[in-house]
Design an enzyme around this catalytic site. Structure first.
Site, PDB file in Angstrom:
ATOM      1  N   SER A 234       0.847  -1.198   0.000  1.00  0.00           N
ATOM      2  CA  SER A 234       0.000   0.000   0.000  1.00  0.00           C
ATOM      3  C   SER A 234       0.877   1.241   0.000  1.00  0.00           C
ATOM      4  CB  SER A 234      -0.929  -0.029   1.217  1.00  0.00           C
ATOM      5  OG  SER A 234      -1.908   0.975   1.112  1.00  0.00           O
ATOM      6  N   ASN A 235       0.327   2.389   0.335  1.00  0.00           N
ATOM      7  CA  ASN A 235       1.105   3.626   0.415  1.00  0.00           C
ATOM      8  C   ASN A 235       0.613   4.462   1.592  1.00  0.00           C
ATOM      9  OD1 ASN A 235      -1.081   5.425  -0.559  1.00  0.00           O
ATOM     10  ND2 ASN A 235      -0.867   4.202  -2.419  1.00  0.00           N
ATOM     11  N   TYR A 236       1.225   5.627   1.791  1.00  0.00           N
ATOM     12  CA  TYR A 236       0.966   6.418   3.000  1.00  0.00           C
ATOM     13  C   TYR A 236      -0.260   7.331   2.910  1.00  0.00           C
ATOM     14  CZ  TYR A 236       5.566   5.078   4.749  1.00  0.00           C
ATOM     15  OH  TYR A 236       6.637   4.377   5.203  1.00  0.00           O
TER      16      TYR A 236
ATOM     17  N   ALA B 246      -4.845   7.617  -3.950  1.00  0.00           N
ATOM     18  CA  ALA B 246      -3.506   7.211  -4.381  1.00  0.00           C
ATOM     19  C   ALA B 246      -3.605   5.731  -4.722  1.00  0.00           C
ATOM     20  CB  ALA B 246      -2.508   7.449  -3.265  1.00  0.00           C
TER      21      ALA B 246
END
Ligand code: C5P
Length: 409
Positions: free
Chosen positions: A215-217, A282
């Site tokens: 995943s991402n932040y 995102a």
């Protein structure tokens, strides 16, 4: 100039602190500005100011009992009162009343009416108490809950207190409270009335096995701020969100998804009946080709190789299907930022792209602020200075509303 308070019904909850003695003056100011005022008092408040005084200045009998005798229909008074409200003010709000409001207690007429308020009614809370009670972590945590609910907290003044001590805790002067109330009621033009707005937010989660993911932040804060603001500006909003730690905003439809493919499915099914799509999510660019059915054990192999395959570009796909829709994308760039964002604007067939830098303090993932530029297909650029994501949401949506108008002339 006419006051914003003119013709509005204000519910004023008075709880039991010494500052309650100033509330007749507050009622007088609200009435002078043209509001009609209904006062609710807790029992302890009556130790500091009488119901007769507040009933007289408000020209309405004060309400305190949820079950006043056997008067017909009296058990639903809190509901009827709550539905008439343009604004609910609690002044002074004691530590005890704050705690009850924060945790949803309904043990008197003030707290019960608060719970019956329709979600669109704004709430102004004016805490007043001794400094130690005000700064206590319990009180501060309760204020945080109320702030998180979108209520306006007017901070207490710093100065001499009834206890003889001095510090923050004094109720601001009635004129200041009335002025804050008028500011809250200042009507925003409903620039998105009748528009159907679809917003994506947050990251996506691409599973590796039943317990791991890529995943991402992304925190989802920008997308949620856009969705809440669009709803306030009159739009019918659907928010499609990846996994985030934010609760569902009131007054709009939320669809929770996990992976990019799930997000694509949700957005594609909503897209035909959308006027404006803002893609603030995102989306992970890659997913694992084969998701393991059970947890991958480290004993089974030395190094682990995952084959990643490209996720579909959801926005580019919708850009191809676009008919009457206005499409706005986000771009988070670290280098050659304008050049890269301009390429994405064209490739994805967008009407605008909101560009933010990933490597600038106060911008990008997880922060409450953002610094953006908006790029348009004709090469024009609108720049914004650093501001709260909530405020920026209003700016972005007003740009979107102008683009939509322009698209349909
Ligand atoms: O990742 P990229 O910089 O291309 O993102 C630009 C825009 O495209 C963003 O609005 C993002 O939400 C969207 N996007 C998408 N599907 C992807 C990747 C990005 O819709 N797979």
């Amino acid at each position: 100039m006419k006051s914003e308070l003119n013709g509005k019904t204000i519910l004023l909850g008075v709880s039991g602190g010494i500052a309650a003695y100033k509330t007749p003056e507050l009622v007088r100011l609200l009435k002078k500005a043209g509001a009609s005022v209904q006062v609710f008092m807790t029992e302890p408040a009556k130790q500091f100011v009488t119901p007769v005084t507040l009933g007289t200045v408000s020209e309405n009998p004060v309400l305190s009992d949820v079950f006043p005798g056997n008067r017909e229909g009296s058990w639903t008074v809190h509901i009827h009162q709550a539905r008439r409200a343009a604004l609910f003010i609690v002044a002074p709000a004691t530590a005890n009343t704050l705690a009850k409001l924060a945790h949803g207690h309904a043990d008197n007429m003030l707290t019960t009416t608060y719970l019956a308020l329709p979600p669109e009614v704004p709430v102004l809370i004016v805490p007043a108490m001794d400094t130690d009670m005000f700064v206590h972590p319990a009180t501060q945590a309760n204020l945080e809950i109320l702030r998180g609910r979108g209520h306006v907290i007017l901070p207490p003044d710093d100065g001499p207190l009834a206890s003889g001590l001095s510090g923050p805790g004094r109720m601001p002067e009635p004129a200041k409270i009335a002025e804050t109330a008028a500011g809250i009621l200042k009507s925003e033009p409903k620039i998105l009335a009748g528009k159907r707005v679809l917003i994506s937010a947050g990251p996506t989660r691409e599973p590796i096995d039943p317990v791991r993911f890529i995943s991402n932040y992304s925190s989802g804060k920008m997308g949620f701020a856009l969705a809440e603001t669009a709803a306030r500006l009159g739009a019918e909003v659907t928010l499609v969100s990846g996994p985030v730690h934010l609760s569902d905003p009131a007054g709009l439809r939320v669809i929770r998804v996990e992976s990019a493919l799930e997000m694509q499915k949700a957005l594609e099914s909503e897209f035909p009946r959308t006027d404006l799509l803002i893609m603030a999510a995102a989306v992970a660019d890659y997913r694992v080709e084969t998701v393991a059915g059970s947890k991958i054990k480290k004993e089974d192999s030395g190094n682990l190789e995952l084959k990643l395959v490209k996720n579909p570009d959801i926005l580019a796909g919708l850009g191809k299907k676009k008919k009457h829709q206005t499409l706005v994308g986000f771009a988070l760039e670290t280098d050659r930022i304008v050049e890269n964002a301009t390429r994405k604007l064209k490739e994805k067939n967008l009407d605008a792209i909101v560009l933010n830098r990933a490597n600038e303090p106060g911008a990008g993932f997880e922060t409450d602020t953002n610094i953006v530029k908006i790029l348009f297909p004709d090469g024009t650029v609108t720049e914004f200075s650093k501001m709260l994501k909530k405020d920026l949401a209003g700016q972005i949506l007003s740009v979107c509303s102008r683009v939509m108008e322009h698209n349909h002339v």
